[in-house]
Structure formats: structure tokens, C-alpha cells
Design an enzyme around this catalytic site. Structure first.
Site, short mmCIF file in Angstrom:
data_model
loop_
_atom_site.label_atom_id
_atom_site.label_comp_id
_atom_site.label_asym_id
_atom_site.label_seq_id
_atom_site.Cartn_x
_atom_site.Cartn_y
_atom_site.Cartn_z
N HIS A 97 0.83 -1.20 0.00
CA HIS A 97 0.00 0.00 0.00
C HIS A 97 0.87 1.26 0.00
CE1 HIS A 97 -3.08 2.68 2.21
NE2 HIS A 97 -3.53 2.50 0.98
N HIS A 136 -1.18 10.40 -3.09
CA HIS A 136 -2.55 10.03 -2.69
C HIS A 136 -3.49 11.21 -2.55
CE1 HIS A 136 -5.80 9.09 0.18
NE2 HIS A 136 -5.82 7.92 -0.44
#
Length: 261
Positions: A17, A65
Site C-alpha cells: 500500500h 494520494h
């Protein structure tokens, strides 16, 4: 037949991740989605890296992100208001900025799960991944962004599309189909989808159930769960039939699940 993205790799799949930021990386100031975080995940032995993309002011697709820099760097500006050169300077002490093109080139054996976070990044991201579609999964919470990126990739390489996972509207249709136990409706909802990537729960609602896993698998689609960092949870979810674990602790997951190789 499974998409090449999902072939010839160990199961359960471990998806790093935003790369891997372990203790040594944190001490060095490395942050998520940086070049150093991707390199750490690669060095740990992962086959899959999950990341996110935005577009800079000067039109470069970068791995990041959030829509702004505040959480990661303390700078309140949005990504779309900063050009590449300045963003490289800001990230220079944080593990280094990495563009999508650089990531695909620097890690040629790694498979990337790319979440398109901004509408203006969909087309350029799709074009960039087209030549290596066999090792990229394109996704987004927005099905419209996801489909736009896939369409752009198809223009560049019509014979091979990237893999893809369901956006939020598709997930809603899927959950409705699962609730009534309709395998046909599940298959319709997941047409063209290679993986369903969901949290185990969304608030008080439990998404991952035995029926969910059974019906998604019956549609020849994989189930990946995010974001799982506890070893016992990793084992439990794999025992429940989950195909992939998205985790901040890819190194730990590889050890616990024996998915390296």
C-alpha cells in the site's frame, strides 16, 4: 481466463500500500508513494505495489494520494497548483518524487495497482500504462474516471487492456446483488472487472461475508481487502477465501502469508 496481471504470481497476493515505509525509512524521512517507498517494497520482494496518481500543474502524472500536499509535506497547496520541478524539490528530502512513467520504467518486473485520484489524470495515466497493460491494474472510486483511463489505454493498445477493479457505484450494485443472492446479477455488475477491492467493513456495514466471497468468485473475479496490517487478520482473511491483501506492512505480510517467490 484471468488477466495477465493476475497470472504467474503467488497467492495470496500482497499489495504494498503506497509502497513500504518501514522503521528505517521513517527515520530517514521517507514518506508514502515516494521513490524510496517503492524501492523498499521492491526490495522486500513484493510483486504488486498499490499507488495513486494526480496531475501536476504542468501536466505530469505523479504518484501521490492526497489532492494537496498538507498531510505529507505540510504545504497546503493542491497538486494541480504545483509544477513538477517544484514538487521534486519538496519531495527531495522525503524519499523522492516519482512519476508514473518513472515507476513503470524503474521497476519493470513490478505490477502496479494505480488508483486514479483526479479526473484530469485519467487520460494521461491511461496513455502511460497502455504499453505495459499486462502489469497494470487501473482503478478509482469513481467508475467514470476508471473507465476514462481504460478507454485512453485502449486507444494506445487495443489488443490488451489493463486489469481493473470496481469503482464505488459498481460496488453498490454488487452489494445489492449479493444481498439477494443473485449470481447472475453479480456477474452483470462485475462485467469487465478483474478484482473487487474493498474494506472488510464500511462503518457498521460488513462488506466481506462468505456469500460475498462465494458470489464474486463465481463471477471469476478476485477479492482483495484493504488495508490490513495485523498478522492475525491477514491469516483470517486468507482463510476466508480472500485472494489479495493490501497492506502498509508488505514485508510482514510476505513473511506471515508466505507469498514471496
Amino acid at each position: 481466463m484471468a488477466h495477465p496481471y493476475l497470472e504467474r504470481t503467488p497467492r495470496p497476493r500482497v499489495l504494498a500500500h503506497r509502497g513500504l515505509v518501514g522503521a528505517s525509512e521513517r527515520e530517514s524521512g521517507v514518506v508514502e508513494n515516494s521513490f524510496a517507498a517503492l524501492a523498499a517494497a521492491h526490495a522486500a520482494g513484493v510483486h504488486y505495489i498499490e499507488s495513486d496518481c494526480h496531475l501536476t500543474r504542468d501536466g505530469v502524472v505523479v504518484l501521490f494520494h492526497d489532492e494537496d500536499l498538507r498531510r505529507v509535506t505540510g504545504d497546503p497547496r493542491r497538486l494541480r497548483d504545483v509544477d513538477l520541478r517544484e514538487l521534486e524539490r519538496i519531495m527531495s528530502g522525503r524519499g523522492g518524487l516519482v512519476t508514473l512513467a518513472q515507476a513503470l520504467e524503474a521497476f519493470p518486473e513490478t505490477r502496479f495497482n494505480v488508483d486514479v485520484k483526479a479526473a484530469d489524470a485519467a487520460l494521461p495515466a491511461g496513455r502511460l500504462v497502455a504499453p505495459v497493460a499486462e502489469r497494470v491494474l487501473l482503478t478509482s472510486f469513481s467508475d467514470a474516471r476508471r473507465r476514462a483511463a481504460l478507454a485512453a489505454a485502449a486507444v494506445g493498445r487495443p489488443e490488451m487492456r489493463p486489469a481493473t477493479s470496481a469503482g464505488s457505484r459498481t460496488i453498490v450494485r454488487l452489494l445489492a446483488a449479493v444481498a439477494v443472492g443473485s449470481a447472475a446479477a453479480v456477474r452483470r455488475a462485475l462485467r469487465g472487472v478483474d478484482a473487487v477491492q474493498v474494506p472488510e467493513r464500511q462503518g457498521a456495514v460488513r462488506i466481506l461475508t462468505p456469500r460475498f466471497v462465494r458470489l464474486v468468485h463465481a463471477a471469476d473475479v478476485e477479492v482483495h481487502v484493504w488495508t490490513v496490517n495485523d498478522p492475525d487478520d491477514m491469516r483470517r482473511l486468507v482463510d476466508a477465501g480472500v485472494d489479495g491483501i493490501v497492506t502498509d506492512r508488505a514485508d510482514l505480510a510476505l513473511d506471515v502469508l508466505g507469498a514471496a517467490g
